[in-house]
Write an enzyme that holds these catalytic residues in place. Structure first.
Site, PDB file in Angstrom:
ATOM      1  CE  LYS A  73      -1.714   1.563   4.010  1.00  0.00           C
ATOM      2  NZ  LYS A  73      -1.364   2.944   4.344  1.00  0.00           N
ATOM      3  CG  ASN A  74       2.260   2.690   3.527  1.00  0.00           C
ATOM      4  OD1 ASN A  74       1.109   3.049   3.260  1.00  0.00           O
ATOM      5  ND2 ASN A  74       2.644   2.412   4.751  1.00  0.00           N
ATOM      6  CB  CYS A 130      -3.896  11.430  11.506  1.00  0.00           C
ATOM      7  SG  CYS A 130      -3.689   9.656  11.478  1.00  0.00           S
ATOM      8  NE  ARG A 170       0.496  10.485   9.838  1.00  0.00           N
ATOM      9  CZ  ARG A 170       0.102   9.418   9.121  1.00  0.00           C
ATOM     10  NH1 ARG A 170      -1.047   8.846   9.383  1.00  0.00           N
ATOM     11  NH2 ARG A 170       0.837   8.971   8.128  1.00  0.00           N
ATOM     12  CG  ASP A 172       3.200   1.559   9.504  1.00  0.00           C
ATOM     13  OD1 ASP A 172       3.476   1.807   8.328  1.00  0.00           O
ATOM     14  OD2 ASP A 172       2.899   2.430  10.334  1.00  0.00           O
ATOM     15  NE  ARG A 194      -7.417   4.659   5.249  1.00  0.00           N
ATOM     16  CZ  ARG A 194      -7.095   5.897   5.646  1.00  0.00           C
ATOM     17  NH1 ARG A 194      -7.556   6.360   6.798  1.00  0.00           N
ATOM     18  NH2 ARG A 194      -6.276   6.635   4.916  1.00  0.00           N
TER      19      ARG A 194
HETATM   20  C1  EPZ Z   1       4.349   6.907   6.195  1.00  0.00           C
HETATM   21  O1  EPZ Z   1       3.601   8.003   6.732  1.00  0.00           O
HETATM   22  C2  EPZ Z   1       3.364   5.735   6.128  1.00  0.00           C
HETATM   23  N1  EPZ Z   1       2.236   6.094   5.296  1.00  0.00           N
HETATM   24  C3  EPZ Z   1       2.864   5.403   7.533  1.00  0.00           C
HETATM   25  O2  EPZ Z   1       2.047   4.239   7.457  1.00  0.00           O
HETATM   26  C4  EPZ Z   1       4.050   5.083   8.412  1.00  0.00           C
HETATM   27  O3  EPZ Z   1       3.613   4.877   9.722  1.00  0.00           O
HETATM   28  C5  EPZ Z   1       5.061   6.250   8.388  1.00  0.00           C
HETATM   29  O4  EPZ Z   1       5.446   6.559   7.044  1.00  0.00           O
HETATM   30  C6  EPZ Z   1       6.318   5.930   9.174  1.00  0.00           C
HETATM   31  O5  EPZ Z   1       6.925   4.784   8.723  1.00  0.00           O
HETATM   32  C7  EPZ Z   1       2.377   6.045   3.948  1.00  0.00           C
HETATM   33  O6  EPZ Z   1       3.403   5.738   3.390  1.00  0.00           O
HETATM   34  C8  EPZ Z   1       1.173   6.399   3.144  1.00  0.00           C
HETATM   35  P1  EPZ Z   1       6.488  10.310   8.213  1.00  0.00           P
HETATM   36  P2  EPZ Z   1       4.202   9.493   6.688  1.00  0.00           P
HETATM   37  O7  EPZ Z   1       6.444  11.535   7.383  1.00  0.00           O
HETATM   38  O8  EPZ Z   1       4.952   9.684   5.440  1.00  0.00           O
HETATM   39  C9  EPZ Z   1       6.349  13.734  11.589  1.00  0.00           C
HETATM   40  C10 EPZ Z   1       0.155   2.878   7.793  1.00  0.00           C
HETATM   41  O9  EPZ Z   1      -0.269   2.343   8.824  1.00  0.00           O
HETATM   42  N2  EPZ Z   1       6.326  14.680  10.469  1.00  0.00           N
HETATM   43  O10 EPZ Z   1       7.673   9.443   8.107  1.00  0.00           O
HETATM   44  O11 EPZ Z   1       3.085  10.416   6.993  1.00  0.00           O
HETATM   45  C11 EPZ Z   1       5.069  12.887  11.669  1.00  0.00           C
HETATM   46  O12 EPZ Z   1       4.042  13.546  12.341  1.00  0.00           O
HETATM   47  C12 EPZ Z   1       0.665   4.335   7.839  1.00  0.00           C
HETATM   48  O13 EPZ Z   1       0.227   2.318   6.679  1.00  0.00           O
HETATM   49  C13 EPZ Z   1       6.377  16.037  10.728  1.00  0.00           C
HETATM   50  O14 EPZ Z   1       6.428  16.459  11.894  1.00  0.00           O
HETATM   51  O15 EPZ Z   1       5.175   9.429   7.952  1.00  0.00           O
HETATM   52  C14 EPZ Z   1       5.568  11.639  12.379  1.00  0.00           C
HETATM   53  O16 EPZ Z   1       5.544  11.858  13.757  1.00  0.00           O
HETATM   54  C15 EPZ Z   1       0.400   4.997   9.143  1.00  0.00           C
HETATM   55  N3  EPZ Z   1       6.368  16.888   9.670  1.00  0.00           N
HETATM   56  C16 EPZ Z   1       6.995  11.499  11.865  1.00  0.00           C
HETATM   57  O17 EPZ Z   1       7.377  12.781  11.374  1.00  0.00           O
HETATM   58  C17 EPZ Z   1       6.316  16.452   8.362  1.00  0.00           C
HETATM   59  O18 EPZ Z   1       6.290  17.275   7.432  1.00  0.00           O
HETATM   60  C18 EPZ Z   1       7.181  10.472  10.746  1.00  0.00           C
HETATM   61  O19 EPZ Z   1       6.233  10.734   9.741  1.00  0.00           O
HETATM   62  C19 EPZ Z   1       6.277  15.071   8.117  1.00  0.00           C
HETATM   63  C20 EPZ Z   1       6.284  14.191   9.182  1.00  0.00           C
END
Ligand code: EPZ
Length: 423
Positions: free
Chosen positions: A22-23, A118, A123, A309, A401
């Site tokens: 998915k991701n 979320c 996020r 995850d 999802r």
């Molecule tokens: C991806 O989300 C995945 N989703 C998530 O999977 C996964 O948990 C996550 O990466 C971490 O591995 C998809 O790929 C669609 P991040 P993403 O940006 O890209 C903070 C699932 O269950 N952050 O690496 O949104 C954020 O809040 C989902 O399939 C900022 O502060 O994750 C988090 O605490 C859930 N500012 C951390 O960084 C930003 O601009 C990591 O988020 C971006 C992120």
């Protein structure tokens, strides 16, 4: 609304095919916006999030055809009619923000609704925006939308240093940089297999990328990208989830398409807990022969660390371990909502901030429980597989999802599980 009813039914045995990720698919699909030539994805998962991304791309005027029972996505952005991603679609799925970089890079302007909050954390998308600003973009937040414009002549290469690892911000910046003038260097970039899969697809489209899978990625911008056909990488989170089924219930299950390199930190923890993981010609064979599993401590980290995850699913396993396990959630600030539901099943869990202490019990007991997010929902199903009696999981739309054919896949290895309409 549907519910899933699971009844503890002893050891499992057989094979479970693992779908495409998915991701990975959610970042590969927006890559079609970078080119006026067709992009075809094979091994695509059949999930509601993928359908949402299709709707988003179609709302911009892209063609998206789901072929071969949805496992092939034939896409084209030859005649795009809009560069505005509407709130009504974006609010359904945060990954919608991944159209921002490609639209801005190819068309020089874009308006994308901010994703909003979320269940698992605030996020924000500030790192996405900062990365595009480092490539010369002008961004204005207005009426809940990001209004983005590139300098005349388009985005230009730059150095993007992420203060901490973000999967999404790395993906957005990587896609945007492929058409930027000059060289972009992404420092402290995410190293997830989904990023490597995206880079390999972009390279097939003609992009010049080096260092994918490391924390420093270099992209030499090109004038235009062509089309490609790309096979979506295996879903390591679905893989890890099903590897935990025989671990929790006992028995032996082969996960078809599984690879250890996608989940090395996770496999190390399974080994420490007393679960055997063996590579086979077709995938990974997981077995738990006898006795209780051992307690282990887990800390979630960016790849190649233990994936956040799989934290909820791992907690379900540790609920019946021999001893006390400490789980630390380092990625999201609110990702223990499955704990109170597992406690309804008799688990002993103490949550303080980002730390959960799980004291193993002999056996869980079935109960009615509520899914709160995607990974929490499947952790309750896993717990129900080993519990005494019946577990009824509500709000399973969360599950759709990210998991295709859960009931069919688990039934095939001997689980007693069914999906019913809520009374
Ligand atoms: C991806 O989300 C995945 N989703 C998530 O999977 C996964 O948990 C996550 O990466 C971490 O591995 C998809 O790929 C669609 P991040 P993403 O940006 O890209 C903070 C699932 O269950 N952050 O690496 O949104 C954020 O809040 C989902 O399939 C900022 O502060 O994750 C988090 O605490 C859930 N500012 C951390 O960084 C930003 O601009 C990591 O988020 C971006 C992120």
């Amino acid at each position: 609304m549907d519910q899933i009813i699971v009844t503890g039914n002893g050891a499992l045995s057989g094979q479970i095919p693992i779908a495409g990720a998915k991701n990975a698919c959610l970042t590969l699909m927006p890559a079609t916006l970078l080119s006026d030539e067709p992009l075809t994805l094979t091994n695509a998962p059949r999930l509601s999030d993928i359908r949402t991304m299709s709707t988003l791309l179609q709302s911009l005027g892209a063609e998206v055809q789901a072929l071969q029972d949805g496992q092939v996505l034939a896409m084209s952005s030859h005649d795009l009619t809009s560069t505005r991603a509407e709130y009504d679609i974006v609010r359904k799925m945060r990954a919608s923000i991944l159209v921002l970089g490609p639209l801005l890079s190819r068309f020089g302007h874009a308006e994308v609704s901010l994703p909003g909050g979320c269940a698992i954390g605030a996020r924000p998308v500030d790192l996405h925006l900062k990365a595009l600003e480092a490539m010369g973009a002008k961004l204005e937040l207005r009426d809940g939308y990001v209004h983005a414009t590139a300098p005349s002549g388009g985005l230009r290469g730059g150095v993007v240093e992420f203060p901490f690892v973000s999967v999404g911000a790395t993906e957005n910046a990587l896609m945007a940089a492929t058409l930027a003038k000059g060289t972009t260097v992404l420092k402290n970039a995410a190293r997830e297999p989904e990023i490597v899969d995206l880079a390999q697809c972009l390279q097939k489209m003609g992009a010049r990328i080096e260092g994918e899978g490391t924390s420093e990625i270099t992209i030499e911008g090109v004038d235009r990208l062509g089309g490609a056909t790309h096979r979506v990488v295996t879903d390591r989170i679905e893989l890890g989830t099903y590897m935990l089924a025989p671990a929790i219930c006992g028995g032996e299950v082969e996960c078809l398409g599984g690879r250890i390199d996608l989940l090395s930190a996770f496999c190390e923890k399974l080994d420490a807990a007393g679960i055997s993981v063996e590579e086979t010609a077709a995938g990974l064979k997981v077995a738990r022969k006898n006795g209780r599993i051992r307690a282990v401590d887990v800390t979630t980290e960016p790849f190649p660390g233990f994936p956040t995850d799989l934290q909820a699913q791992m907690m379900a396993l540790l609920c019946t371990a021999d001893g006390t396990s400490v789980l630390e959630e380092k990625i999201f600030e609110n990702r223990f909502m499955h704990a109170p539901e597992l406690m309804r099943m008799g688990a002993k869990i103490d949550v303080h901030g980002g730390t959960a202490t799980v004291t193993g019990v002999e056996r869980l007991k079935g109960a009615p429980v509520m899914a709160t997010d995607l990974r929490a929902s499947v952790s309750l199903i896993l717990a129900g597989l080993a519990a005494e009696g019946e577990t009824v999981v509500s709000r399973v739309y969360h599950l759709d999802r990210g998991y295709e054919h859960v009931v069919r896949k688990l039934e095939a290895v001997g689980a007693k599980i069914e999906r019913v309409k809520e009374q």
